[in-house]
Design a protein around this motif. Sequence first.
Motif, short mmCIF file in Angstrom:
data_model
loop_
_atom_site.label_atom_id
_atom_site.label_comp_id
_atom_site.label_asym_id
_atom_site.label_seq_id
_atom_site.Cartn_x
_atom_site.Cartn_y
_atom_site.Cartn_z
N ALA A 151 26.52 -1.75 -39.02
CA ALA A 151 25.08 -1.94 -38.98
C ALA A 151 24.36 -0.59 -38.92
N LEU A 152 24.86 0.32 -38.11
CA LEU A 152 24.21 1.62 -37.97
C LEU A 152 24.35 2.49 -39.22
N SER A 153 25.31 2.18 -40.07
CA SER A 153 25.46 2.94 -41.31
C SER A 153 24.60 2.35 -42.43
N ASN A 154 23.94 1.22 -42.18
CA ASN A 154 23.08 0.57 -43.16
C ASN A 154 21.64 1.05 -42.94
N PRO A 155 21.08 1.82 -43.89
CA PRO A 155 19.72 2.36 -43.70
C PRO A 155 18.67 1.26 -43.55
N GLU A 156 18.86 0.14 -44.22
CA GLU A 156 17.89 -0.96 -44.12
C GLU A 156 17.88 -1.53 -42.69
N PHE A 157 19.06 -1.66 -42.09
CA PHE A 157 19.14 -2.16 -40.72
C PHE A 157 18.50 -1.16 -39.75
N VAL A 158 18.79 0.12 -39.94
CA VAL A 158 18.25 1.15 -39.04
C VAL A 158 16.73 1.16 -39.12
N GLU A 159 16.19 1.07 -40.34
CA GLU A 159 14.73 1.05 -40.50
C GLU A 159 14.13 -0.18 -39.83
N SER A 160 14.77 -1.33 -39.99
CA SER A 160 14.30 -2.55 -39.36
C SER A 160 14.34 -2.44 -37.84
N ALA A 161 15.40 -1.84 -37.33
CA ALA A 161 15.52 -1.66 -35.87
C ALA A 161 14.42 -0.74 -35.34
N LYS A 162 14.09 0.30 -36.08
CA LYS A 162 13.03 1.21 -35.65
C LYS A 162 11.68 0.50 -35.65
N ALA A 163 11.43 -0.30 -36.68
CA ALA A 163 10.17 -1.05 -36.74
C ALA A 163 10.08 -2.03 -35.57
N HIS A 164 11.19 -2.65 -35.26
CA HIS A 164 11.23 -3.59 -34.13
C HIS A 164 10.96 -2.86 -32.82
N GLU A 165 11.55 -1.69 -32.66
CA GLU A 165 11.34 -0.91 -31.44
C GLU A 165 9.87 -0.51 -31.30
N GLN A 166 9.25 -0.10 -32.40
CA GLN A 166 7.84 0.27 -32.35
C GLN A 166 6.96 -0.92 -31.99
N ALA A 167 7.29 -2.10 -32.53
CA ALA A 167 6.51 -3.30 -32.22
C ALA A 167 6.65 -3.66 -30.74
N LEU A 168 7.85 -3.54 -30.21
CA LEU A 168 8.07 -3.83 -28.79
C LEU A 168 7.31 -2.83 -27.91
N ASN A 169 7.36 -1.55 -28.28
CA ASN A 169 6.64 -0.54 -27.50
C ASN A 169 5.15 -0.79 -27.52
N LYS A 170 4.62 -1.18 -28.67
CA LYS A 170 3.19 -1.47 -28.77
C LYS A 170 2.82 -2.66 -27.89
N GLU A 171 3.65 -3.69 -27.92
CA GLU A 171 3.38 -4.88 -27.10
C GLU A 171 3.43 -4.55 -25.62
N VAL A 172 4.39 -3.77 -25.20
CA VAL A 172 4.52 -3.40 -23.79
C VAL A 172 3.31 -2.57 -23.36
N SER A 173 2.89 -1.63 -24.21
CA SER A 173 1.75 -0.80 -23.83
C SER A 173 0.47 -1.63 -23.76
N GLN A 174 0.32 -2.62 -24.62
CA GLN A 174 -0.84 -3.49 -24.56
C GLN A 174 -0.83 -4.33 -23.29
#
Length: 64
Positions: free
Chosen positions: A16-39
């Motif tokens: 999974a970590l060698s798949n760039p599509e998965f890594v990009e999706s995971a980063k987007a998910h992390e950013q969404a979670l961080n935004k929700e937590v900060s809100q």
Amino acid sequence: MLQQRLDRINELRKQALSNPEFVESAKAHEQALNKEVSQQQTHNKKPKSLSEIYQGYQFGNDTH
């Protein structure tokens, strides 16, 4: 048996970590979670005390 399962999970994690599509999706998910937590943190205010909630109400010798 447990070691085999752990080895399989580790192999899948590496894939999974060698798949760039998965890594990009995971980063987007992390950013969404961080935004929700900060809100949520900005919306969490100190709860009102009971005296603040019932301010302006009279209790006791009410005649109805």
